[in-house]
Design a protein around this motif. Structure first.
Motif, PDB file in Angstrom:
ATOM      1  N   ALA A 111       1.119  -0.961  -0.028  1.00 14.29           N
ATOM      2  CA  ALA A 111       0.066   0.568  -0.106  1.00 14.29           C
ATOM      3  C   ALA A 111       1.192   0.996  -0.355  1.00 14.29           C
ATOM      4  O   ALA A 111       1.948   0.831   0.310  1.00 14.29           O
ATOM      5  CB  ALA A 111      -1.015  -0.275   1.635  1.00 14.29           C
ATOM      6  N   ALA A 112       0.408   2.537  -0.479  1.00 12.20           N
ATOM      7  CA  ALA A 112       0.903   3.625  -0.695  1.00 12.20           C
ATOM      8  C   ALA A 112       0.958   4.375   0.243  1.00 12.20           C
ATOM      9  O   ALA A 112      -0.241   4.054   0.921  1.00 12.20           O
ATOM     10  CB  ALA A 112       0.876   4.688  -1.873  1.00 12.20           C
ATOM     11  N   ILE A 113       1.921   4.428   1.497  1.00 11.99           N
ATOM     12  CA  ILE A 113       2.150   5.869   2.452  1.00 11.99           C
ATOM     13  C   ILE A 113       1.576   7.064   2.463  1.00 11.99           C
ATOM     14  O   ILE A 113       2.632   7.379   1.246  1.00 11.99           O
ATOM     15  CB  ILE A 113       3.841   5.098   3.164  1.00 11.99           C
ATOM     16  CG1 ILE A 113       4.875   3.895   3.275  1.00 11.99           C
ATOM     17  CG2 ILE A 113       3.629   6.149   4.225  1.00 11.99           C
ATOM     18  CD1 ILE A 113       2.973   2.864   4.197  1.00 11.99           C
ATOM     19  N   ARG A 114       0.660   7.305   3.343  1.00  9.45           N
ATOM     20  CA  ARG A 114       0.005   8.413   2.262  1.00  9.45           C
ATOM     21  C   ARG A 114       0.402   9.813   4.037  1.00  9.45           C
ATOM     22  O   ARG A 114      -0.091  11.040   3.893  1.00  9.45           O
ATOM     23  CB  ARG A 114      -1.148   8.634   2.364  1.00  9.45           C
ATOM     24  CG  ARG A 114      -1.070   7.962   0.658  1.00  9.45           C
ATOM     25  CD  ARG A 114      -2.934   7.637   0.538  1.00  9.45           C
ATOM     26  NE  ARG A 114      -3.576   8.688   0.765  1.00  9.45           N
ATOM     27  CZ  ARG A 114      -4.873   8.474   0.537  1.00  9.45           C
ATOM     28  NH1 ARG A 114      -5.920   7.217   0.930  1.00  9.45           N
ATOM     29  NH2 ARG A 114      -5.777   9.881   0.811  1.00  9.45           N
ATOM     30  N   ALA A 115       0.699   8.998   4.935  1.00 13.92           N
ATOM     31  CA  ALA A 115       1.339   9.626   6.214  1.00 13.92           C
ATOM     32  C   ALA A 115       2.394   9.641   7.268  1.00 13.92           C
ATOM     33  O   ALA A 115       2.534   7.417   6.854  1.00 13.92           O
ATOM     34  CB  ALA A 115       0.004   9.482   6.841  1.00 13.92           C
ATOM     35  N   VAL A 116       3.215  10.297   7.482  1.00 16.01           N
ATOM     36  CA  VAL A 116       3.801   9.341   8.542  1.00 16.01           C
ATOM     37  C   VAL A 116       3.878   9.729   9.746  1.00 16.01           C
ATOM     38  O   VAL A 116       3.437  10.821  10.308  1.00 16.01           O
ATOM     39  CB  VAL A 116       5.705   9.702   7.887  1.00 16.01           C
ATOM     40  CG1 VAL A 116       6.463   8.883   9.161  1.00 16.01           C
ATOM     41  CG2 VAL A 116       5.789   9.962   6.734  1.00 16.01           C
ATOM     42  N   VAL A 117       4.190   8.629  10.885  1.00 16.76           N
ATOM     43  CA  VAL A 117       4.003   9.246  12.278  1.00 16.76           C
ATOM     44  C   VAL A 117       5.277   8.957  12.931  1.00 16.76           C
ATOM     45  O   VAL A 117       6.045   7.860  12.539  1.00 16.76           O
ATOM     46  CB  VAL A 117       3.104   8.496  12.995  1.00 16.76           C
ATOM     47  CG1 VAL A 117       2.790   9.017  14.733  1.00 16.76           C
ATOM     48  CG2 VAL A 117       1.024   9.182  12.314  1.00 16.76           C
ATOM     49  N   PHE A 118       5.910  10.374  13.427  1.00 14.97           N
ATOM     50  CA  PHE A 118       6.756   9.911  14.001  1.00 14.97           C
ATOM     51  C   PHE A 118       6.700  10.222  15.692  1.00 14.97           C
ATOM     52  O   PHE A 118       5.377  10.432  16.201  1.00 14.97           O
ATOM     53  CB  PHE A 118       7.742  11.431  13.758  1.00 14.97           C
ATOM     54  CG  PHE A 118       7.999  11.042  12.104  1.00 14.97           C
ATOM     55  CD1 PHE A 118       9.285  11.161  11.687  1.00 14.97           C
ATOM     56  CD2 PHE A 118       7.123  12.465  11.571  1.00 14.97           C
ATOM     57  CE1 PHE A 118       9.357  11.731  10.202  1.00 14.97           C
ATOM     58  CE2 PHE A 118       7.045  12.328  10.225  1.00 14.97           C
ATOM     59  CZ  PHE A 118       8.747  11.974   9.758  1.00 14.97           C
ATOM     60  N   ASP A 119       8.237   9.041  16.936  1.00 12.28           N
ATOM     61  CA  ASP A 119       8.156   8.934  17.830  1.00 12.28           C
ATOM     62  C   ASP A 119       8.837  10.388  17.548  1.00 12.28           C
ATOM     63  O   ASP A 119       9.420  11.433  17.238  1.00 12.28           O
ATOM     64  CB  ASP A 119       8.780   7.684  18.291  1.00 12.28           C
ATOM     65  CG  ASP A 119       9.218   7.453  19.242  1.00 12.28           C
ATOM     66  OD1 ASP A 119       8.072   8.298  20.256  1.00 12.28           O
ATOM     67  OD2 ASP A 119      10.840   7.426  19.481  1.00 12.28           O
ATOM     68  N   VAL A 120       9.010  10.752  19.357  1.00 16.58           N
ATOM     69  CA  VAL A 120      10.221  12.164  19.349  1.00 16.58           C
ATOM     70  C   VAL A 120      11.518  11.678  20.114  1.00 16.58           C
ATOM     71  O   VAL A 120      12.356  11.851  19.406  1.00 16.58           O
ATOM     72  CB  VAL A 120       8.771  12.778  20.939  1.00 16.58           C
ATOM     73  CG1 VAL A 120       9.939  13.713  20.766  1.00 16.58           C
ATOM     74  CG2 VAL A 120       8.010  12.942  19.987  1.00 16.58           C
ATOM     75  N   GLY A 121      11.996  11.125  21.308  1.00 15.46           N
ATOM     76  CA  GLY A 121      12.762  10.947  21.518  1.00 15.46           C
ATOM     77  C   GLY A 121      13.943  10.277  20.363  1.00 15.46           C
ATOM     78  O   GLY A 121      13.487   9.197  20.512  1.00 15.46           O
ATOM     79  N   GLU A 122      15.181  10.587  20.749  1.00 15.64           N
ATOM     80  CA  GLU A 122      16.316   9.531  19.822  1.00 15.64           C
ATOM     81  C   GLU A 122      15.477   9.574  18.287  1.00 15.64           C
ATOM     82  O   GLU A 122      16.359   8.917  17.831  1.00 15.64           O
ATOM     83  CB  GLU A 122      16.376   8.799  20.118  1.00 15.64           C
ATOM     84  CG  GLU A 122      17.213   8.688  21.875  1.00 15.64           C
ATOM     85  CD  GLU A 122      18.315   9.370  21.468  1.00 15.64           C
ATOM     86  OE1 GLU A 122      19.219   9.465  20.440  1.00 15.64           O
ATOM     87  OE2 GLU A 122      18.818  10.541  22.158  1.00 15.64           O
ATOM     88  N   THR A 123      13.713   9.374  18.225  1.00 16.29           N
ATOM     89  CA  THR A 123      13.602   9.993  17.165  1.00 16.29           C
ATOM     90  C   THR A 123      14.360  11.313  16.344  1.00 16.29           C
ATOM     91  O   THR A 123      14.326  11.829  15.089  1.00 16.29           O
ATOM     92  CB  THR A 123      12.289  10.081  16.640  1.00 16.29           C
ATOM     93  OG1 THR A 123      12.887   7.845  16.503  1.00 16.29           O
ATOM     94  CG2 THR A 123      11.762   9.090  15.085  1.00 16.29           C
ATOM     95  N   LEU A 124      13.315  12.418  16.634  1.00 19.51           N
ATOM     96  CA  LEU A 124      13.698  13.647  16.137  1.00 19.51           C
ATOM     97  C   LEU A 124      14.450  14.620  17.613  1.00 19.51           C
ATOM     98  O   LEU A 124      14.853  15.463  16.762  1.00 19.51           O
ATOM     99  CB  LEU A 124      12.191  13.632  16.873  1.00 19.51           C
ATOM    100  CG  LEU A 124      10.745  14.063  15.478  1.00 19.51           C
ATOM    101  CD1 LEU A 124       9.663  15.285  15.815  1.00 19.51           C
ATOM    102  CD2 LEU A 124      11.390  13.825  14.039  1.00 19.51           C
TER     103      LEU A 124
END
Length: 229
Positions: free
Chosen positions: A11-24
């Motif tokens: 399936a095509a990815i249409r949204a991205v959800v991000f963790d916070v600590g040590e990801t951003l």
């Protein structure tokens, strides 16, 4: 360089959800401030955190190791009294990893909906929103009323993204909190190899369920399959 699982969702990815600590957010300064607050050397406290990561123990155990019997919430409250207005157990824009803004900008240009959703205390919302990131929605576990790795957290994340799970990628640094529950929820898990948990968990067999990256700047190519993205 990214490492892809043997089979990936079609399936095509249409949204991205991000963790916070040590990801951003690079949490190095936060842990160094805690070491100073607890009266131990940086090496001691960082070593305790590393031991917890390697042994699949909660972060709270690192505090117990260096100060047996500590009430972390009470210590945090006392710290706020001692240092009103300071960062204390928090972060600001200076703690963002350098690839965050350019990667989010590229993903935004691709038309993807971008969400931040992680296990963070209430004050983290203010910090994240003050950074003026190109993000559609920012929420945390305190506001959602549920924490990772509970399945309900990922149901809530999908609702924030406004997409079916198969159209969502979840990016985080942990197998237990991010990769496995996101995959079980039907999302595409992306494991970023940074921070103690990211490096350790990337070597575990369960990481085969995720695409492994070393930089958020890999995401446009990983998610679209277009090397020119």
């Amino acid at each position: 360089m990214s490492e892809s699982p043997a089979s990936r969702p079609t399936a095509a990815i249409r949204a991205v959800v991000f963790d916070v600590g040590e990801t951003l957010v690079d949490e190095s300064r936060l842990w160094l401030r805690w070491a100073d607050r607890l009266g131990v050397t940086p090496l001691t406290f960082l070593g305790a955190l590393g031991a917890c990561a390697a042994g699949d123990r909660p972060v709270e155990d690192a505090f117990e190791l260096v100060r047996p019997g500590i009430d972390v919430a009470a210590e945090d409250a006392a710290w706020e009294t001692d240092d009103p207005g300071g960062l204390r157990n928090g972060f600001d824009a200076d703690d963002l990893y350098p690839d965050v803004r350019p990667a989010l900008t590229q993903l935004r240009k691709l038309g993807l909906r971008l969400v931040i959703a992680g296990n963070q205390p209430p004050r983290a919302l203010e910090s994240l929103r003050a950074m003026d990131l190109p993000i559609d929605v920012i929420r945390n576990s305190a506001e959602l009323g549920v924490e990772k790795p509970e399945p309900e957290f990922f149901v809530a994340a999908a609702e924030l993204a406004g997409m079916p799970p198969q159209n969502i990628a979840y990016v985080g640094d942990r197998i237990d909190n991010d990769v496995l529950p996101a995959a079980d929820a039907g999302m595409r898990p992306i494991l970023i190899r940074r921070g103690p948990w990211g490096h350790l968990h990337a070597r575990r067999p369960e990481s085969s369920r995720a695409t492994i990256i070393d930089s958020l700047l890999e995401l446009p190519t990983v998610l679209t399959g277009d090397s020119s993205a």
